[in-house]
Design a protein around this motif. Structure first.
Motif, PDB file in Angstrom:
ATOM      1  N   MET A 272      37.166  34.868  42.057  1.00 18.67           N
ATOM      2  CA  MET A 272      37.901  36.027  41.613  1.00 18.67           C
ATOM      3  C   MET A 272      37.781  36.122  40.099  1.00 18.67           C
ATOM      4  N   LYS A 273      37.440  37.293  39.626  1.00 23.46           N
ATOM      5  CA  LYS A 273      37.347  37.536  38.184  1.00 23.46           C
ATOM      6  C   LYS A 273      38.753  37.648  37.608  1.00 23.46           C
ATOM      7  N   ASN A 274      38.867  37.328  36.302  1.00 21.84           N
ATOM      8  CA  ASN A 274      40.174  37.482  35.669  1.00 21.84           C
ATOM      9  C   ASN A 274      40.031  37.765  34.182  1.00 21.84           C
ATOM     10  N   ASN A 275      41.113  38.217  33.595  1.00 21.67           N
ATOM     11  CA  ASN A 275      41.178  38.567  32.168  1.00 21.67           C
ATOM     12  C   ASN A 275      42.068  37.601  31.391  1.00 21.67           C
ATOM     13  N   ILE A 276      42.233  36.395  31.878  1.00 26.97           N
ATOM     14  CA  ILE A 276      43.170  35.464  31.252  1.00 26.97           C
ATOM     15  C   ILE A 276      42.779  35.133  29.816  1.00 26.97           C
ATOM     16  N   LYS A 277      41.526  34.819  29.588  1.00 21.51           N
ATOM     17  CA  LYS A 277      41.093  34.457  28.234  1.00 21.51           C
ATOM     18  C   LYS A 277      41.319  35.619  27.265  1.00 21.51           C
ATOM     19  N   LEU A 278      40.996  36.833  27.697  1.00 22.15           N
ATOM     20  CA  LEU A 278      41.211  38.020  26.866  1.00 22.15           C
ATOM     21  C   LEU A 278      42.694  38.234  26.587  1.00 22.15           C
ATOM     22  N   LEU A 279      43.512  38.174  27.618  1.00 19.98           N
ATOM     23  CA  LEU A 279      44.953  38.361  27.436  1.00 19.98           C
ATOM     24  C   LEU A 279      45.560  37.264  26.569  1.00 19.98           C
ATOM     25  N   ARG A 280      45.077  36.053  26.737  1.00 21.44           N
ATOM     26  CA  ARG A 280      45.572  34.939  25.911  1.00 21.44           C
ATOM     27  C   ARG A 280      45.249  35.204  24.449  1.00 21.44           C
ATOM     28  N   ALA A 281      44.038  35.715  24.172  1.00 16.16           N
ATOM     29  CA  ALA A 281      43.644  36.027  22.792  1.00 16.16           C
ATOM     30  C   ALA A 281      44.482  37.178  22.224  1.00 16.16           C
ATOM     31  N   ILE A 282      44.713  38.197  23.035  1.00 18.04           N
ATOM     32  CA  ILE A 282      45.523  39.346  22.593  1.00 18.04           C
ATOM     33  C   ILE A 282      46.930  38.887  22.212  1.00 18.04           C
ATOM     34  N   HIS A 283      47.481  37.961  22.988  1.00 17.52           N
ATOM     35  CA  HIS A 283      48.835  37.464  22.728  1.00 17.52           C
ATOM     36  C   HIS A 283      48.857  36.295  21.750  1.00 17.52           C
TER      37      HIS A 283
ATOM     38  N   LEU B 253      41.132  28.184  35.293  1.00 15.41           N
ATOM     39  CA  LEU B 253      41.394  29.601  35.543  1.00 15.41           C
ATOM     40  C   LEU B 253      40.464  30.477  34.712  1.00 15.41           C
ATOM     41  N   GLU B 254      40.345  30.163  33.432  1.00 13.33           N
ATOM     42  CA  GLU B 254      39.512  30.967  32.537  1.00 13.33           C
ATOM     43  C   GLU B 254      38.045  30.920  32.940  1.00 13.33           C
ATOM     44  N   LYS B 255      37.598  29.790  33.459  1.00 10.39           N
ATOM     45  CA  LYS B 255      36.204  29.652  33.900  1.00 10.39           C
ATOM     46  C   LYS B 255      35.997  30.178  35.321  1.00 10.39           C
ATOM     47  N   GLU B 256      37.070  30.705  35.906  1.00 12.07           N
ATOM     48  CA  GLU B 256      37.050  31.277  37.255  1.00 12.07           C
ATOM     49  C   GLU B 256      36.614  30.255  38.308  1.00 12.07           C
ATOM     50  N   LYS B 257      37.020  29.005  38.084  1.00 15.36           N
ATOM     51  CA  LYS B 257      36.735  27.934  39.027  1.00 15.36           C
ATOM     52  C   LYS B 257      37.949  27.612  39.902  1.00 15.36           C
ATOM     53  N   TYR B 258      39.054  28.293  39.639  1.00 18.39           N
ATOM     54  CA  TYR B 258      40.302  28.021  40.336  1.00 18.39           C
ATOM     55  C   TYR B 258      41.053  29.321  40.515  1.00 18.39           C
ATOM     56  N   ASN B 259      41.486  29.598  41.733  1.00 11.37           N
ATOM     57  CA  ASN B 259      42.341  30.754  42.011  1.00 11.37           C
ATOM     58  C   ASN B 259      43.781  30.269  42.086  1.00 11.37           C
ATOM     59  N   PRO B 260      44.666  30.914  41.346  1.00 13.78           N
ATOM     60  CA  PRO B 260      46.043  30.431  41.281  1.00 13.78           C
ATOM     61  C   PRO B 260      46.836  30.734  42.541  1.00 13.78           C
ATOM     62  N   SER B 261      47.922  30.017  42.692  1.00 19.90           N
ATOM     63  CA  SER B 261      48.888  30.346  43.744  1.00 19.90           C
ATOM     64  C   SER B 261      49.520  31.683  43.384  1.00 19.90           C
ATOM     65  N   ILE B 262      50.142  32.314  44.342  1.00 27.04           N
ATOM     66  CA  ILE B 262      50.816  33.585  44.076  1.00 27.04           C
ATOM     67  C   ILE B 262      51.945  33.387  43.067  1.00 27.04           C
ATOM     68  N   THR B 263      52.591  32.225  43.115  1.00 27.35           N
ATOM     69  CA  THR B 263      53.665  31.925  42.155  1.00 27.35           C
ATOM     70  C   THR B 263      53.114  31.874  40.738  1.00 27.35           C
ATOM     71  N   LEU B 264      51.985  31.195  40.562  1.00 26.62           N
ATOM     72  CA  LEU B 264      51.382  31.108  39.228  1.00 26.62           C
ATOM     73  C   LEU B 264      50.886  32.481  38.778  1.00 26.62           C
ATOM     74  N   ALA B 265      50.354  33.274  39.678  1.00 29.34           N
ATOM     75  CA  ALA B 265      49.901  34.622  39.324  1.00 29.34           C
ATOM     76  C   ALA B 265      51.076  35.467  38.811  1.00 29.34           C
ATOM     77  N   PHE B 266      52.234  35.368  39.475  1.00 25.75           N
ATOM     78  CA  PHE B 266      53.416  36.098  39.016  1.00 25.75           C
ATOM     79  C   PHE B 266      53.883  35.589  37.650  1.00 25.75           C
ATOM     80  N   LYS B 267      53.821  34.274  37.433  1.00 26.23           N
ATOM     81  CA  LYS B 267      54.211  33.720  36.131  1.00 26.23           C
ATOM     82  C   LYS B 267      53.291  34.230  35.033  1.00 26.23           C
TER      83      LYS B 267
END
Length: 72
Positions: A1-12, A33-47
């Motif tokens: 799954m693709k994600n924008n975590i690294k970008l959002l982390r940089a923005i913040h 997560l940033e390397k897209e090697k791990y998909n988070p739990s739904i709890t972590l996604a909400f956090k």
């Protein structure tokens, strides 16, 4: 799954360590997560959504959606 975590982390302006601490996970989890090697739990996604003040859909891009959008 693709994600924008690294970008959002940089923005913040969060380091990996800071984000990990806020989410109560290890820095290695953030790296995975940033390397897209791990998909988070739904709890972590909400956090993550709460920390970044956005929707889960703004963070994670389900790859099937990408394929469907290209075919239309």
């Amino acid at each position: 799954m693709k994600n924008n975590i690294k970008l959002l982390r940089a923005i913040h302006n969060f380091t990996q360590d800071q984000l990990a601490e806020m989410l109560e996970v290890s820095r290695q989890t953030i790296i995975s997560l940033e390397k897209e090697k791990y998909n988070p739990s739904i709890t972590l996604a909400f956090k993550l959504a709460r920390v970044f003040k956005c929707r889960i859909e703004d963070i994670f891009i389900y790859e099937e959606e990408i394929h469907n959008e290209k075919s239309t």
